[in-house]
Design an enzyme around this catalytic site. Sequence first.
Site, PDB file in Angstrom:
ATOM      1  N   LYS A  91       0.803  -1.223   0.000  1.00 31.21           N
ATOM      2  CA  LYS A  91       0.000   0.000   0.000  1.00 31.21           C
ATOM      3  C   LYS A  91       0.835   1.271   0.000  1.00 31.21           C
ATOM      4  O   LYS A  91       0.366   2.333  -0.428  1.00 31.21           O
ATOM      5  CB  LYS A  91      -0.938   0.014   1.197  1.00 31.21           C
ATOM      6  CG  LYS A  91      -2.079  -0.966   1.038  1.00 31.21           C
ATOM      7  CD  LYS A  91      -3.009  -0.941   2.233  1.00 31.21           C
ATOM      8  CE  LYS A  91      -4.161  -1.910   2.074  1.00 31.21           C
ATOM      9  NZ  LYS A  91      -5.061  -1.564   0.971  1.00 31.21           N
ATOM     10  N   GLU A 113     -10.114   6.261   3.862  1.00 29.55           N
ATOM     11  CA  GLU A 113     -10.925   5.295   4.590  1.00 29.55           C
ATOM     12  C   GLU A 113     -10.006   4.147   4.965  1.00 29.55           C
ATOM     13  O   GLU A 113      -9.019   3.877   4.285  1.00 29.55           O
ATOM     14  CB  GLU A 113     -12.067   4.789   3.704  1.00 29.55           C
ATOM     15  CG  GLU A 113     -11.708   3.639   2.741  1.00 29.55           C
ATOM     16  CD  GLU A 113     -10.713   4.014   1.662  1.00 29.55           C
ATOM     17  OE1 GLU A 113     -10.530   5.222   1.410  1.00 29.55           O
ATOM     18  OE2 GLU A 113     -10.096   3.115   1.061  1.00 29.55           O
ATOM     19  N   SER A 384       1.721  -9.685  -0.135  1.00 29.13           N
ATOM     20  CA  SER A 384       1.397  -8.259  -0.181  1.00 29.13           C
ATOM     21  C   SER A 384       1.660  -7.526   1.129  1.00 29.13           C
ATOM     22  O   SER A 384       1.817  -6.314   1.128  1.00 29.13           O
ATOM     23  CB  SER A 384      -0.061  -8.086  -0.580  1.00 29.13           C
ATOM     24  OG  SER A 384      -0.891  -8.830   0.289  1.00 29.13           O
TER      25      SER A 384
END
Lengths: 413, 265
Positions: A91, A113, A384
Amino acid sequence: MSAPTLPDLAGHFGRYGGRFVPEALIKALDELDAAYRSAKQDPEFQAQFQDLLLNYAGVPSLLYRATRLSEALGAEILLKREDLNHTGAHKVRNVLGQALLAKRMGKPRVIAETGAGQHGVASATAAALLDLECVVYMGETDTQRQALNVARMRMLGATVVPVTNGSRTLKDALNEALRDWVSTVETTHYLLGTAAGPHPFPELVRDFVGGIGVEARAQCLEQLGRLPDAVAACVGGGSNAIGIFHAFVPDEGVRLYGFEAGGDGVETGRHAASITGGSVGVLHGNRTYLLQDDDGQTIESHSISAGLDYPGVGPEHAWLHDTGRAVYEPVTDAEAMAAFQLLCRTEGIIPAIESSHALAGAAKIAPRLREELGRTPTIVINLSGRGDKDVHTAGAYFGILDQVETVVPGENT
Amino acid sequence: MSIAETFAKAKAENRSVLVGCMPAGFPTVDHSIEQMIAMHEAGCDVIEVELPYSDPVMDGPVIQKASDIALANGVRTRDTLKIIDAVSSAGATVVLMTYWNPIEKYGVDAFARDLAAAGATGLITPDLIPDEAAEWIAAADAHRIDRTFLVAPSSTDERIAMTLANCRGFVYATALMGVTGARKSVSSQAPELVQRIRAIDPEMPIGVGLGVGNGQQAAEVAAFADGVIVGSALIRCVLEADDRTSGLDNLRALSAELADGVRRR
């Protein structure tokens, strides 16, 4: 197959994607689209982005040959180690890209969010680094489940707003972020956390995380002298998956597998598998697969993994599914947790529970591919994120938390 | 009465149209019918029925809460159609406001057909922009449903023109950048937006919504708009009432006050 040219100018991947938002947001989306297009062509912006990735985020991440896991699964397994990035997940690529874009647009404030808090922490990190005000919307239920991540965001200088509407989870946090954005759009960039939402978010998030696949592809060629037989990733909103898939889409010999959160099992209704257990509709600004009832009301999702616990999926995945270019399958909580433990014990790597879905999926496809190919298949798995944030959940799941739970603050002698 | 006739009549009377909004099935199907008829009788020219939706991103806390209550009490899309039928049969001009997904799920053409059969004259689509509305535009034409799209203070003139070209009945001007809910004062952005719309299409009736909560504000908006749209303040009459009777009384009283307001332009 012409995925690299999609979406079209209005953000459509076939029938999916587009913009289903109040008119009040269209100007901001148009401005974002224009700013993104100009940044994409601007060598200075790209150099800044690459510099941050290289010198701040620790990218490119390793492509690691997992020998003991390979033996256990009967396949040659290569792990794309996004868990080693700063903040512990893929991310960081997206938030750095979007925060730079916010700066470029002259917007001093970002909102985000978050479900488990990972995207919130990443957003707060990028905002701290680039001196932006940051407000994170988080379902009240999640702020209670993930108190440590709330503290992390606050340490980084972000304001965390607990959302008390609806189911008080990720989807409601997203609704609230959209409501904030409608009111503050002049000064605020919405730093959306996944490759979903209204155009241009699915495209720009994909591009910011697309380095995962570009790197993995080059690393395969360098380390193996060839491309893998398959690429596997977990799919919630789908940003890590589209990030690793995208560069491989033109390589027809490379099979793409997305593993959705099957929760208790798709047949139980308690899951977060939008493609394999949902239907086509419109949610959060785009047309895609989602979990909905007969009236088109969103159904709450369920997964042990907070990061996959979302009732929709990015529109490009919907399109890749319909065209058959990628295959999507559900992985249950139990399967994911078994894979979580397997990676811990074979490789000394604690994966995120999200990424454990990709590991479990790879374990399922390995024998199939072996039979189909008549040899040991090579599978790249997108690891990830790291599992530090999941220690409490996993510890509770495996029943190994007894010593921790007996420690009551203030009662130590 | 059609939307066009309703606006024409108000214009002839030198006043604005009062549009009152109420979620279907809030708090129950029968009560919502009763409330809408009370609003109609007390002076709302148009009843805007809102179809409760799980993810109403355009709506503020009051409408969200009312929608949640309606959904928790089990309201279905077919109930909303039943409510529209009852309220239009009572003589009210009814338009529906709904987020897009419930219509897509129902089937766009089937929904337009059943909406027309229930007696609604138009549909307001807060999260469907004309750019994405080809299927809806065709269905609305086939079943003669008026189409109301939204414009906002942030809309460019080009987008306003495009949106007006796709509206029929009236256009919904969102008075401010924000979600639904009564505000202390009427937005200063609204008159400018209305002017910009009129400059592009002097004929299209303009309803202004977001932020109006009392007769005085209704009068202020009526001074420059063809229609005044009120939602949250009416819903609060029911939400905050001690009992059913006083809720209905408050609803009638506020509707009458607003109806008086739109006549004091």
